[in-house]
Structures are given as C-alpha cells and as structure tokens.
Scaffold this active site. Structure first.
Site, PDB file in Angstrom:
ATOM      1  N   HIS A 136       0.834  -1.205   0.000  1.00 47.40           N
ATOM      2  CA  HIS A 136       0.000   0.000   0.000  1.00 47.40           C
ATOM      3  C   HIS A 136       0.871   1.257   0.000  1.00 47.40           C
ATOM      4  CE1 HIS A 136      -2.773   3.124   1.356  1.00 47.40           C
ATOM      5  NE2 HIS A 136      -2.013   3.298   2.416  1.00 47.40           N
ATOM      6  N   ASP A 152       6.023  21.465 -26.931  1.00 49.12           N
ATOM      7  CA  ASP A 152       6.023  20.128 -26.316  1.00 49.12           C
ATOM      8  C   ASP A 152       7.089  20.119 -25.222  1.00 49.12           C
ATOM      9  OD1 ASP A 152       6.083  17.220 -25.832  1.00 49.12           O
ATOM     10  OD2 ASP A 152       4.981  17.095 -27.720  1.00 49.12           O
ATOM     11  N   TRP A 159       7.188   0.339   3.845  1.00 49.97           N
ATOM     12  CA  TRP A 159       7.654   1.081   2.666  1.00 49.97           C
ATOM     13  C   TRP A 159       9.047   1.660   2.900  1.00 49.97           C
ATOM     14  CZ3 TRP A 159       8.845   6.099   0.880  1.00 49.97           C
ATOM     15  CH2 TRP A 159       8.825   7.096   1.852  1.00 49.97           C
ATOM     16  N   SER A 174      12.936   6.189 -14.208  1.00 47.34           N
ATOM     17  CA  SER A 174      11.801   6.931 -14.760  1.00 47.34           C
ATOM     18  C   SER A 174      11.727   8.335 -14.173  1.00 47.34           C
ATOM     19  CB  SER A 174      10.516   6.155 -14.479  1.00 47.34           C
ATOM     20  OG  SER A 174       9.402   6.989 -14.611  1.00 47.34           O
ATOM     21  N   SER A 175      11.867   8.426 -12.838  1.00 51.31           N
ATOM     22  CA  SER A 175      11.758   9.736 -12.187  1.00 51.31           C
ATOM     23  C   SER A 175      12.878  10.664 -12.612  1.00 51.31           C
ATOM     24  CB  SER A 175      11.827   9.591 -10.671  1.00 51.31           C
ATOM     25  OG  SER A 175      10.689   8.955 -10.205  1.00 51.31           O
ATOM     26  N   HIS A 227      13.379  11.997   3.326  1.00 54.83           N
ATOM     27  CA  HIS A 227      12.762  13.263   3.679  1.00 54.83           C
ATOM     28  C   HIS A 227      12.559  14.177   2.473  1.00 54.83           C
ATOM     29  CE1 HIS A 227      10.790  16.100   6.146  1.00 54.83           C
ATOM     30  NE2 HIS A 227      11.415  16.983   5.401  1.00 54.83           N
ATOM     31  N   GLU A 273      12.047  13.224  -0.365  1.00 53.06           N
ATOM     32  CA  GLU A 273      10.953  12.559  -1.079  1.00 53.06           C
ATOM     33  C   GLU A 273       9.582  13.073  -0.620  1.00 53.06           C
ATOM     34  OE1 GLU A 273      10.509  10.506  -3.585  1.00 53.06           O
ATOM     35  OE2 GLU A 273       8.411   9.982  -3.200  1.00 53.06           O
ATOM     36  N   TYR A 282       8.898  15.981   0.317  1.00 52.81           N
ATOM     37  CA  TYR A 282       8.680  17.284  -0.316  1.00 52.81           C
ATOM     38  C   TYR A 282       8.433  17.135  -1.798  1.00 52.81           C
ATOM     39  CZ  TYR A 282       9.475  19.302   4.112  1.00 52.81           C
ATOM     40  OH  TYR A 282       9.334  19.615   5.432  1.00 52.81           O
ATOM     41  N   HIS A 306      15.360  13.412  11.799  1.00 55.71           N
ATOM     42  CA  HIS A 306      14.172  13.521  12.659  1.00 55.71           C
ATOM     43  C   HIS A 306      13.336  12.239  12.591  1.00 55.71           C
ATOM     44  CE1 HIS A 306      11.956  15.819   9.183  1.00 55.71           C
ATOM     45  NE2 HIS A 306      11.891  14.524   8.983  1.00 55.71           N
ATOM     46  N   HIS A 307      13.653  11.363  11.654  1.00 56.31           N
ATOM     47  CA  HIS A 307      12.983  10.060  11.619  1.00 56.31           C
ATOM     48  C   HIS A 307      13.685   9.047  12.500  1.00 56.31           C
ATOM     49  CE1 HIS A 307      10.372  11.206   8.249  1.00 56.31           C
ATOM     50  NE2 HIS A 307      11.414  11.904   7.826  1.00 56.31           N
ATOM     51  N   THR A 355       6.971  27.426   5.249  1.00 64.13           N
ATOM     52  CA  THR A 355       5.652  26.838   5.031  1.00 64.13           C
ATOM     53  C   THR A 355       4.574  27.795   5.512  1.00 64.13           C
ATOM     54  OG1 THR A 355       6.720  24.723   5.467  1.00 64.13           O
ATOM     55  CG2 THR A 355       4.328  24.711   5.295  1.00 64.13           C
ATOM     56  N   LYS A 415       3.826  30.406   3.031  1.00 70.63           N
ATOM     57  CA  LYS A 415       2.940  29.961   1.958  1.00 70.63           C
ATOM     58  C   LYS A 415       1.478  29.998   2.395  1.00 70.63           C
ATOM     59  CE  LYS A 415       5.715  27.275  -1.029  1.00 70.63           C
ATOM     60  NZ  LYS A 415       4.962  27.706  -2.195  1.00 70.63           N
ATOM     61  N   ARG A 419       2.055   1.294  15.080  1.00 66.56           N
ATOM     62  CA  ARG A 419       1.667   1.137  13.677  1.00 66.56           C
ATOM     63  C   ARG A 419       2.134  -0.225  13.178  1.00 66.56           C
ATOM     64  NH1 ARG A 419       6.062   4.843  10.345  1.00 66.56           N
ATOM     65  NH2 ARG A 419       4.952   4.030   8.533  1.00 66.56           N
TER      66      ARG A 419
HETATM   67  C1  HEM Z   1      -8.152   5.464   1.276  1.00 63.72           C
HETATM   68  C2  HEM Z   1      -7.202   6.176   1.815  1.00 63.72           C
HETATM   69  C3  HEM Z   1      -6.155   5.549   2.688  1.00 63.72           C
HETATM   70  C4  HEM Z   1      -6.336   4.761   3.769  1.00 63.72           C
HETATM   71  C5  HEM Z   1      -7.653   4.293   4.367  1.00 63.72           C
HETATM   72  C6  HEM Z   1      -5.029   4.406   4.253  1.00 63.72           C
HETATM   73  C7  HEM Z   1      -4.778   3.592   5.334  1.00 63.72           C
HETATM   74  C8  HEM Z   1      -3.533   3.170   5.742  1.00 63.72           C
HETATM   75  C9  HEM Z   1      -3.277   2.261   6.785  1.00 63.72           C
HETATM   76  C10 HEM Z   1      -4.348   1.634   7.656  1.00 63.72           C
HETATM   77  C11 HEM Z   1      -1.929   2.097   6.871  1.00 63.72           C
HETATM   78  C12 HEM Z   1      -1.204   1.146   7.793  1.00 63.72           C
HETATM   79  C13 HEM Z   1      -0.711   1.795   8.992  1.00 63.72           C
HETATM   80  C14 HEM Z   1       0.046   0.812   9.814  1.00 63.72           C
HETATM   81  O1  HEM Z   1      -0.447  -0.278  10.069  1.00 63.72           O
HETATM   82  O2  HEM Z   1       1.150   1.184  10.201  1.00 63.72           O
HETATM   83  C15 HEM Z   1      -1.333   2.918   5.892  1.00 63.72           C
HETATM   84  C16 HEM Z   1       0.023   3.042   5.698  1.00 63.72           C
HETATM   85  C17 HEM Z   1       0.597   3.902   4.778  1.00 63.72           C
HETATM   86  N1  HEM Z   1      -0.057   4.712   3.873  1.00 63.72           N
HETATM   87 FE1  HEM Z   1      -2.076   4.848   3.669  1.00 63.72          FE
HETATM   88  N2  HEM Z   1      -4.097   5.004   3.476  1.00 63.72           N
HETATM   89  C18 HEM Z   1      -4.746   5.718   2.498  1.00 63.72           C
HETATM   90  C19 HEM Z   1      -4.167   6.488   1.513  1.00 63.72           C
HETATM   91  C20 HEM Z   1      -2.794   6.701   1.368  1.00 63.72           C
HETATM   92  C21 HEM Z   1      -2.182   7.557   0.390  1.00 63.72           C
HETATM   93  C22 HEM Z   1      -2.930   8.354  -0.670  1.00 63.72           C
HETATM   94  C23 HEM Z   1      -0.847   7.506   0.608  1.00 63.72           C
HETATM   95  C24 HEM Z   1       0.291   8.182  -0.099  1.00 63.72           C
HETATM   96  C25 HEM Z   1       0.273   9.124  -0.897  1.00 63.72           C
HETATM   97  C26 HEM Z   1      -0.603   6.613   1.684  1.00 63.72           C
HETATM   98  C27 HEM Z   1       0.646   6.315   2.171  1.00 63.72           C
HETATM   99  C28 HEM Z   1       0.893   5.406   3.156  1.00 63.72           C
HETATM  100  C29 HEM Z   1       2.197   5.052   3.615  1.00 63.72           C
HETATM  101  C30 HEM Z   1       3.524   5.603   3.094  1.00 63.72           C
HETATM  102  C31 HEM Z   1       2.028   4.116   4.624  1.00 63.72           C
HETATM  103  C32 HEM Z   1       3.117   3.466   5.445  1.00 63.72           C
HETATM  104  C33 HEM Z   1       3.339   2.084   5.024  1.00 63.72           C
HETATM  105  C34 HEM Z   1       4.306   1.497   5.966  1.00 63.72           C
HETATM  106  O3  HEM Z   1       4.044   1.490   7.169  1.00 63.72           O
HETATM  107  O4  HEM Z   1       5.354   1.055   5.480  1.00 63.72           O
HETATM  108  N3  HEM Z   1      -1.805   6.135   2.135  1.00 63.72           N
HETATM  109  N4  HEM Z   1      -2.335   3.569   5.190  1.00 63.72           N
HETATM  110 CU   LIG Z   2      11.204  13.811   7.335  1.00 64.15          CU
END
Ligand code: HEM
Ligand SMILES: [Cu+2]
Length: 533
Positions: free
Chosen positions: A80, A109, A145, A173-174, A257, A259, A261, A306-307, A332, A335, A454
């Site tokens: 996810h 273009d 992640w 790609s990026s 970090h 990333e 931004y 800070h992480h 920030t 802005k 988490r």
């Molecule tokens: C429908 C909307 C979303 C829901 C309900 C949702 C829910 C969750 C949940 C429940 C977790 C797991 C937390 C855990 O157990 O630690 C999670 C992790 C995460 N989500 Fe989302 N999320 C959503 C959208 C997004 C979006 C749009 C992004 C990024 C742009 C995102 C980025 C992340 C990241 C980076 C993690 C951390 C994964 C990790 O712990 O390695 N999420 N999300």
């Molecule tokens: Cu950071």
C-alpha cells in the site's frame, strides 16, 4: 494567401494529428498523450493501493485476527505504502506536469519527447513486477515502505530482489522525467516569460525536479547496497560483518525526507494556481512563494534524522535535527499566509477545484502541525512508530497531496476534454471525501497518543472504538472515490461545452488556447497575455 501556403498548411495538418490505434499510445512523443497516460496509470494505482488500504482497515475494524494472516497484513501495509507513494502520487504530478508545463510556458512540447515516452513506459513494467511479488514463494515485500535493513536483507522474502529491480526502474523513470522538466522550463519559455513570471506550478515543479535528481540516486544506492548484502557477500548493514543497520536508516532518510517534499511541492504549485483563479485576485506574494519553495527544498536535505530520534544519535544531533526541522515551518507558514491573503477580500466562488484547494489549506496545515509535534525530539520518543505518525503523514498525503491532485484534475479537465464537469457530482465527491478523510485519520491521532503501534494486525482492547470509527471512515472515503472516477469519465465523454477560459478568473497561457487543447499547441511562440506582461 498563396496556393503554396495552403498546401503546406493542409500538408502539415494531415501529418500531425494523433496516430491511430495502439501505436499512438506506445510510440507517442506528444506531451498531452503522455500526460494522459501518466494520469490514468496513477488513477489505476490509486485504486489498487486504496483496495489494499481497505483490506488493512477491514482487519483493524475489530481487535483480534479476523480476515488475513499477519504475514499477509505486513505485505499489504508495505505494498500500500509503496504503490501510493511511487505509483499514485508521483506519477500523477508528472502527468500534470506533462500536460500543463508546455502549455503554461508557451512551448510546443516537452524538450525531450522521446525520453518522455520512455519515462512513462517503464513504469507499468516496474509496477507489474512489484505487484507480481504477491504471487511469489515467500510472498511480497513485508518490511514496510521504508524497508529497513536487516528486515529487508537478512530476514527478507526472496521476492526482495524483484522489489530492488522495480525501485531501480522507478528511479530511472523519475530521473528522466525530472531532466525533461528542467530542460523544458529552462529552455522553452515563450519570449518575455522571465523566470519571475513563471506560473507557480512550473516553479514548484522545477524545484521538485532538482530534488528528484539529487535524491533518486541515493535511493538507487541504498537498494544496491541491499542487493550486495543479499547476494554478493558484503555487510553494509550487517553488524555481524562489521556493518551497521543504522547506516541504512541514514541513507534511506537522506532520500526519504526530500521525497516527502517531492510529494508536496507540486501540490503547493497547483493550489497557488487555483486559489487566485477562484478568488479573482492575483496571487499574494509571488516572489516570497518562490523563495519559500526553494528554502523548503534546501532545508529538506538537513533534517533527515528527525525520523531516527530513537536510534541513539548524540544529543547535539538530536538538537540540530529538531531545530532544523522546526525551521521548515517558517517558509511553510509564509505559503499558508500568502494563500489566505490571496483570498482576503477576493470575490470568491466555490466550484469543485476551489473546494478541494480550500480543504487542502486547512487539512494540510493540520498535518503540518502534527509534524511540528513529531519534530520535538523528547516527545517523539512517545509518538515514534505509533498511529500518531500514521495520522500525521496521511493528513499531509491524502487531504494534502491527493486533494491537490484532484483539485488540479477538476481545474484542468475542461482544458483537456473540452467539457465542463458536472458540478453537483463534483461537490458530492468533495463532501464525501472531506468527511471520509477526517473520520478515517483524525481518530488515529488519539489512538497513537494512547500508544497503539503502527504496522500491527491486532491491538489491545482499549483502542477498539476509535479503530472502528477509522475503518468506517476509510470505507466511506474509498467508496466515494468511485464518484471521482465516474466524474472524470463523464467529463471525457460529454457535458456542457467549455470555453477557452473555462473558469472566469483563470489566468495564464493555458487558458488562451481552445478547449479541448488542440493536439499541438504553440507551434509558434505565443504573445504573452496582459496578465503576464
Ligand atoms: C483510502 C485512503 C487511505 C487509507 C484508508 C489508508 C490507510 C492506511 C493504513 C491503515 C496504513 C497502515 C498503517 C500501519 O499499520 O502502520 C497505511 C500506511 C501507509 N499509507 Fe495509507 N491510506 C490511504 C491512503 C494513502 C495515500 C494516498 C498515501 C500516499 C500518498 C498513503 C501512504 C501510506 C504510507 C507511506 C504508509 C506506510 C506504510 C508502511 O508502514 O510502510 N496512504 N495507510
Ligand atoms: Cu522527514
């Protein structure tokens, strides 16, 4: 007009429309085609990553283990996060950049159109490979992640090698996309468009592109070090061989970090285009917006630890990274002040793009404040690795980055399709999303402060109520995105005809060309409109 001229014109028209069939999409070098492909790809990944989030929230609806195996749960959180960051948010911004930057600066273009094709087309392969790991022995990556070693090396499933390859491809790609954007903005502006007249979306993307070029190689480096540790007998991250797992975290967050931004600066740009349009005023403090964006980008290289407050860095380090992080609140704040000042005494109307932009300003700021709380080193020892962190970064990513993308899509859809969107459906989507997002993520602050960790599939009984609320909100938010899909498809297929300037207060070169924008715009450099002179 002489006969010769006419033949030349019809001749060039015949040969420069879109090609037909699949070949159009495979071999296209047209920024509009490539922009559309990026955006559709991003939408698909948003739905895939969203379904994974809903699986997580379904399991967390109640304490105890109900629906999935703990091992699979870990694969879901990991996939996810990776899919949302690299597959949904980043490609959406690149898609918007492709569509809009050439039109905003008056270029025909992107500067490097063939490379542009390649930047896009390696992404579907990278993500097909990443997602295919779900079906491999040992399952998909399960280490989060952030893929901390040694979870991602010594203890990783065999599929980690495919994950590494996929990350390399996304990085290529990026980087190519970033080079293209820099080359385009620096070289292809219409005569008279000086840097300090550049639309803010272009400025924020230019700065983002430099961030990408600076840190994607760091990401590539860290996964390569993992690859060496796993297959070639090195011990970068293995204490048993003289290495250090904390080294992994330093290298990862030196990428990680900046990333975050990369995922928010283009959003700032979009909001800075939309608010003036619907407040019918010029953006307040244009120059300070540019300098603030640049300051945020520079500071983003100085705050990575800070992480890592809890790993045991020296006290001087804790203090340095704490204060450096807090410093970012200053640009920030500039802005947010400018957006509010732009609205002050403006003639505001609240069409769908503006609603998303306003929600961005308020909810992103909530995410910013919880970020400041996390920056306080001594208290981060309590928040670290709890749901408070999950609440924080979802506030900046979902009603932050994702809302900005949706605001941008709704704002520019008339330009892309030639049709106005169905305002009622747009507002319906907005309100469902706005309510859903807050019901999902606000309670996570409380369960986080109360100590729920988490990345766990089960939790202690005292966290049950708020988790149930969050899960209900998540399904509301997730399902309401179907109205977004419906909206976009409806707008592509028909609707009230859009004028060149689809929104009354919209300014900029993109609103000078017809809607839908012809396949080729600005074969000749345009004369700048009054507002840009
Ligand atoms: C429908 C909307 C979303 C829901 C309900 C949702 C829910 C969750 C949940 C429940 C977790 C797991 C937390 C855990 O157990 O630690 C999670 C992790 C995460 N989500 Fe989302 N999320 C959503 C959208 C997004 C979006 C749009 C992004 C990024 C742009 C995102 C980025 C992340 C990241 C980076 C993690 C951390 C994964 C990790 O712990 O390695 N999420 N999300
Ligand atoms: Cu950071």
């Amino acid at each position: 007009m002489s006969t010769l001229d006419t033949t030349l014109e019809t001749h060039s028209d015949e040969h420069h429309g879109p090609a037909s069939g699949l070949g159009r999409w495979l071999f296209t070098t047209n920024h509009k085609d490539i922009g559309s492909m990026y955006l559709w790809f991003s939408l698909l990944m948003f739905l895939v990553g969203g379904s994974m989030a809903l699986m997580i929230r379904a399991e967390l609806f109640q304490p105890g283990l109900q629906l999935v195996e703990p091992g699979f749960f870990n694969q879901m959180t990991t996939m996810h996060g990776l899919i949302m960051v690299f597959g949904a948010v980043m490609p959406a911004f690149v898609g918007l950049a492709n569509w809009m930057i050439p039109m905003m600066i008056g270029a025909p273009d992107m500067a490097l159109p063939r490379m542009n094709n390649w930047s896009f087309w390696i992404l579907p392969f990278a993500f097909a490979m990443l997602i295919s790991t779900l079906f491999m022995t040992g399952g998909a990556p399960n280490f989060g992640w952030t893929f901390y070693a040694p979870l991602s090396t010594t203890y990783a499933p065999p599929s980690v090698t495919y994950f590494i390859f996929a990350i390399h491809m996304m990085g290529i790609s990026s980087i190519m996309g970033a080079i293209n954007i820099i080359a385009t903005i620096l070289n292809m502006r219409a005569p008279g468009m000086t840097m300090m007249k550049l639309p803010l979306f272009c400025w924020t993307w230019l700065i983002t592109a430099f961030l990408l070029i600076a840190v994607m190689p760091v990401l590539a480096g860290v996964v390569t070090m993992m690859l060496m540790d796993i297959h070639f007998g090195t011990s970068f991250f293995d204490a048993g061989g003289g290495g250090d797992p904390v080294l992994f975290q330093h290298v990862f967050w030196f990428f990680g970090h900046p990333e975050v931004y990369i995922m928010i600066l283009p959003a700032f740009g979009i909001i800075s285009q939309i608010i003036p349009a619907f407040a019918r005023k010029r953006l307040f403090g244009y120059a300070s917006m540019v300098y603030a964006t640049a300051s945020i980008a520079i500071l983003s290289f100085l705050v990575w630890a800070h992480h890592m407050f809890t790993v045991g860095i020296p006290l001087a380090g804790e203090l340095f990274f704490m204060y450096a992080t807090m410093l970012i609140a200053v640009p920030t704040g500039v802005k947010v002040f400018n957006w509010v000042a732009t609205m002050f005494r403006g003639s505001m109307t609240f069409e769908t793009p503006m609603l998303f932009a306003l929600a961005f300003v308020v909810l992103f700021t909530i995410g910013g404040f919880s970020g400041l709380m996390l920056a306080i080193a001594p208290v981060d020892f309590q928040y670290h690795d709890t749901y408070f962190v999950v609440a924080h970064f979802h506030y900046v990513l979902v009603p932050g980055a994702v809302f900005a993308i949706m605001a941008g899509v709704y704002y520019w859809l008339p330009k892309w399709t030639g049709h106005m969107l169905d305002e009622r459906m747009g507002r319906f989507h907005f309100w469902l999303s706005f309510i859903g997002v807050n019901i999902t993520f606000f309670p996570m602050h409380f369960i986080g402060l109360a100590g729920m960790p988490r990345r766990i599939p089960d939790y202690a009984l005292q966290f049950a109520d708020f988790n149930m609320v969050a899960s209900v909100g998540a399904f509301l938010f997730g399902l309401s995105q179907l109205t977004f899909v419906w909206n976009v498809i409806a707008c592509v297929r028909g609707g009230r005809k859009a004028e060149a300037r689809a929104w009354e207060g919209a300014e900029g070169l993109e609103w000078e060309v017809p809607s839908p924008a012809p396949y080729h715009t600005f074969a000749e450099p345009p004369k700048l409109p009054e507002s840009l002179r």
